[in-house]
Scaffold this motif. Structure first.
Motif, short mmCIF file in Angstrom:
data_model
loop_
_atom_site.label_atom_id
_atom_site.label_comp_id
_atom_site.label_asym_id
_atom_site.label_seq_id
_atom_site.Cartn_x
_atom_site.Cartn_y
_atom_site.Cartn_z
N ILE A 184 31.98 36.69 22.32
CA ILE A 184 31.28 35.46 22.90
C ILE A 184 30.70 35.75 24.81
CG2 ILE A 184 32.77 33.15 24.21
CD1 ILE A 184 34.84 33.70 21.89
N PRO A 185 29.84 35.41 24.91
CA PRO A 185 29.02 34.99 26.40
C PRO A 185 29.62 34.38 27.87
CG PRO A 185 27.94 33.69 25.32
CD PRO A 185 29.10 34.86 24.30
N ILE A 186 30.11 35.10 28.82
CA ILE A 186 31.34 34.72 29.78
C ILE A 186 31.09 34.27 30.76
CG2 ILE A 186 33.34 35.15 28.54
CD1 ILE A 186 33.95 36.99 30.84
N ILE A 187 29.34 34.93 31.41
CA ILE A 187 28.85 34.65 32.47
C ILE A 187 29.02 33.33 33.48
CG2 ILE A 187 27.06 34.74 34.43
CD1 ILE A 187 26.28 36.92 32.23
N PRO A 188 28.86 31.78 32.80
CA PRO A 188 28.66 30.82 33.63
C PRO A 188 30.49 30.54 34.08
CG PRO A 188 27.46 30.63 31.10
CD PRO A 188 28.26 31.95 31.30
N ILE A 189 31.56 30.89 32.66
CA ILE A 189 32.39 31.18 33.24
C ILE A 189 33.45 31.33 34.53
CG2 ILE A 189 35.17 31.52 32.49
CD1 ILE A 189 33.83 31.01 29.34
N GLN A 190 32.46 32.96 34.19
CA GLN A 190 33.04 33.64 35.81
C GLN A 190 32.64 33.17 36.51
OE1 GLN A 190 31.72 37.52 33.82
NE2 GLN A 190 33.39 38.12 34.09
N LYS A 191 30.82 32.84 36.57
CA LYS A 191 30.67 32.61 38.04
C LYS A 191 31.24 30.65 38.31
CE LYS A 191 26.25 33.99 37.24
NZ LYS A 191 24.71 34.28 37.58
N ASP A 192 31.64 29.98 37.74
CA ASP A 192 32.46 29.34 38.15
C ASP A 192 34.05 29.29 38.45
OD1 ASP A 192 33.19 26.17 37.82
OD2 ASP A 192 34.34 26.45 36.19
N ILE A 193 34.23 30.39 38.14
CA ILE A 193 35.15 31.02 39.04
C ILE A 193 35.62 31.61 40.26
CG2 ILE A 193 37.58 32.15 38.72
CD1 ILE A 193 37.76 32.31 35.76
N VAL A 194 34.14 31.86 40.71
CA VAL A 194 34.11 32.59 41.96
C VAL A 194 33.81 31.89 42.67
CG1 VAL A 194 32.27 34.00 42.45
CG2 VAL A 194 33.83 35.23 40.74
N HIS A 195 33.11 30.58 42.01
CA HIS A 195 32.59 30.19 43.48
C HIS A 195 32.84 28.79 43.30
CE1 HIS A 195 28.24 30.83 41.29
NE2 HIS A 195 28.60 31.49 43.10
N ASN A 196 34.34 28.35 42.64
CA ASN A 196 34.47 27.27 42.32
C ASN A 196 36.07 27.00 43.25
OD1 ASN A 196 32.74 25.35 42.33
ND2 ASN A 196 33.08 25.77 40.45
N ALA A 197 37.12 28.74 42.64
CA ALA A 197 38.38 28.71 43.00
C ALA A 197 38.74 29.45 44.19
CB ALA A 197 38.35 28.90 41.08
N GLU A 198 39.93 30.27 44.54
CA GLU A 198 40.24 31.03 45.31
C GLU A 198 40.05 32.57 45.05
OE1 GLU A 198 43.45 31.92 48.68
OE2 GLU A 198 44.00 29.97 47.59
N ARG A 199 39.16 33.32 45.51
CA ARG A 199 38.70 34.75 44.80
C ARG A 199 39.85 35.01 44.29
NH1 ARG A 199 36.43 36.57 42.69
NH2 ARG A 199 34.68 38.12 43.85
N LYS A 200 41.60 35.37 45.28
CA LYS A 200 42.61 36.03 44.64
C LYS A 200 43.21 35.90 43.14
CE LYS A 200 46.38 33.78 47.07
NZ LYS A 200 47.45 33.96 47.58
N PHE A 201 42.25 34.53 43.16
CA PHE A 201 42.97 34.36 41.71
C PHE A 201 41.42 35.04 40.24
CE2 PHE A 201 45.83 31.55 44.20
CZ PHE A 201 46.75 32.24 44.40
N SER A 202 40.84 35.10 40.67
CA SER A 202 39.79 35.22 39.63
C SER A 202 40.46 35.97 38.74
CB SER A 202 38.52 35.35 40.20
OG SER A 202 38.16 35.18 41.18
N ILE A 203 41.14 36.82 38.63
CA ILE A 203 41.45 37.87 37.20
C ILE A 203 42.25 36.88 36.65
CG2 ILE A 203 42.03 40.16 36.06
CD1 ILE A 203 41.47 41.85 38.59
N VAL A 204 43.62 36.18 37.29
CA VAL A 204 44.85 35.52 36.20
C VAL A 204 44.29 34.48 35.97
CG1 VAL A 204 46.27 33.93 36.46
CG2 VAL A 204 45.67 35.97 37.79
N LEU A 205 42.53 33.41 36.45
CA LEU A 205 41.77 32.44 36.16
C LEU A 205 41.25 32.86 34.31
CD1 LEU A 205 40.66 30.79 39.00
CD2 LEU A 205 42.85 29.63 37.64
N GLN A 206 40.81 34.19 34.99
CA GLN A 206 39.54 34.70 34.13
C GLN A 206 40.48 35.53 32.98
OE1 GLN A 206 35.95 37.28 34.19
NE2 GLN A 206 37.83 38.77 34.30
N ARG A 207 42.09 35.32 33.06
CA ARG A 207 42.30 35.76 31.58
C ARG A 207 42.51 33.85 31.14
NH1 ARG A 207 43.57 41.60 30.78
NH2 ARG A 207 45.71 40.86 30.09
N ARG A 208 43.35 33.58 32.06
CA ARG A 208 42.92 32.26 31.05
C ARG A 208 42.32 31.72 30.74
NH1 ARG A 208 48.09 29.53 32.71
NH2 ARG A 208 46.65 27.21 33.03
#
Length: 333
Positions: A184-208
């Motif tokens: 499953i390709p996830i680049i758009p999801i990763q970019k969405d997290i980086v650009h729109n959410a607080e950076r320190k939560f990136s890993i938790v949001l990605q794993r969710r």
């Protein structure tokens, strides 16, 4: 048989009719063959077990008369072995059934556990690292039939992780005959997290997001998969603190689903030893670009507050999950 979950031991046996004279004859033949391959043996012993009820032959008679026949054979070739029932060089097991009697020497250890599929179905998340294939193996060993999912960031990263996961699945198929793999390709999801959410939560949001996608994969399969397998080991990395695991697990709250973490109390050496044993360590140790580390913040949150995580997740585009699954490549190994 060795690699089939559900078998604890196996052995190559000689078979003869359940008759004392036939058993004695077979014992001598077996001893002769064994001695050809192991000419330096000094001791022997017999262990007899009646498997079925109603058998007239007595176990003690088999031990005494059979042992005597074996001893006479070795004496006839100038090798007077002594009897050792505790730890003999040659130990002959005798299993007496009504119709046939089985004789064997070496007992080989198999994988044990339960037959794959008897405990249900699960989706196993594969990163390409050491931990996830070991976790998947332990799940299969306890009777779970797995569907594998790998999240990648190609073309931002190379295809190394994809090739590694395919190779890992190929190694694990000796435990489960067929394994379906979702890439499953996830680049758009990763970019969405980086650009729109607080950076320190990136890993938790990605794993969710990964867990939500795995849940969607489980629903898509013919029989819904209520369990998810991860390679989490408590405290091993920033995303695997107790607080962060709680924040990730909340995705399944009220959904009748469960995350299984077979490695939760294992340390890295224990995991690597098991990976070596099942044949995945060398594959896992090959270098690859990790999709998870592509957008790792400088100071990731190690003790995530669930309310804050949910607030940050509200800023993200949920449609990207459906789009990612629609672009998944599916292989059956």
């Amino acid at each position: 048989i060795k690699n089939t979950p559900g078998f604890s031991t196996y052995y190559e046996a000689w078979a003869c009719p359940t008759d004392l004279e036939e058993i004695k004859k077979a014992l001598v033949e077996l001893s002769e063959e064994y001695f050809k391959k192991n000419p330096h043996i000094k001791t022997f012993g017999l262990k007899t077990e009646k498997v079925d009820s109603g058998i007239k032959i007595k176990s003690n008679d088999v031990n005494v008369e059979g042992g005597s026949a074996v001893w006479k054979y070795f004496s006839s070739i100038g090798n007077e072995l002594s009897v050792n029932l505790d730890n003999p060089d040659l130990k002959i097991h005798i299993k007496i059934k009504k119709d046939k009697t089985f004789l064997f020497t070496e007992v080989e250890k198999a994988v044990g556990g339960l037959p794959v599929g008897t405990a249900g179905r699960a989706v196993a998340l594969f990163s390409g690292g050491i931990d996830s294939p070991v976790a998947a193996f332990l799940a299969m060993k306890r009777g779970l039939e797995i569907t594998a999912v790998h999240f990648h960031s190609v073309p931002q990263t190379s295809k190394q992780s994809i090739e590694k996961v395919k190779e890992l699945i190929g190694e694990l198929k000796k435990y489960q005959h067929k394994i379906k793999l979702y890439l499953i390709p996830i680049i758009p999801i990763q970019k969405d997290i980086v650009h729109n959410a607080e950076r320190k939560f990136s890993i938790v949001l990605q794993r969710r997001a990964f867990l939500k996608l795995a849940d969607m994969v489980g629903t898509k399969e013919k029989k819904e998969s209520p369990a998810f397998i991860t390679g989490d080991s408590l405290g091993q990395v920033a995303s695997q603190t107790l607080e962060n695991m709680v924040a990730v697990s909340q995705v399944l709250e009220g959904r009748g689903r469960i995350i299984l973490r077979p490695l939760i109390a294992y340390d890295k050496k224990e995991i690597m030893d098991l990976a070596k044993k099942i044949g995945t360590l060398k594959i896992s140790e090959k270098p690859h670009d990790d999709a998870c580390s592509l957008f790792v913040p400088k100071n990731p949150e190690t003790r995530a507050n669930l309310e804050q995580v949910l607030a940050e997740e509200e800023k993200l585009n949920p449609d990207l999950l459906d789009e990612a699954l629609a672009q998944a490549e599916i292989f059956e190994v």
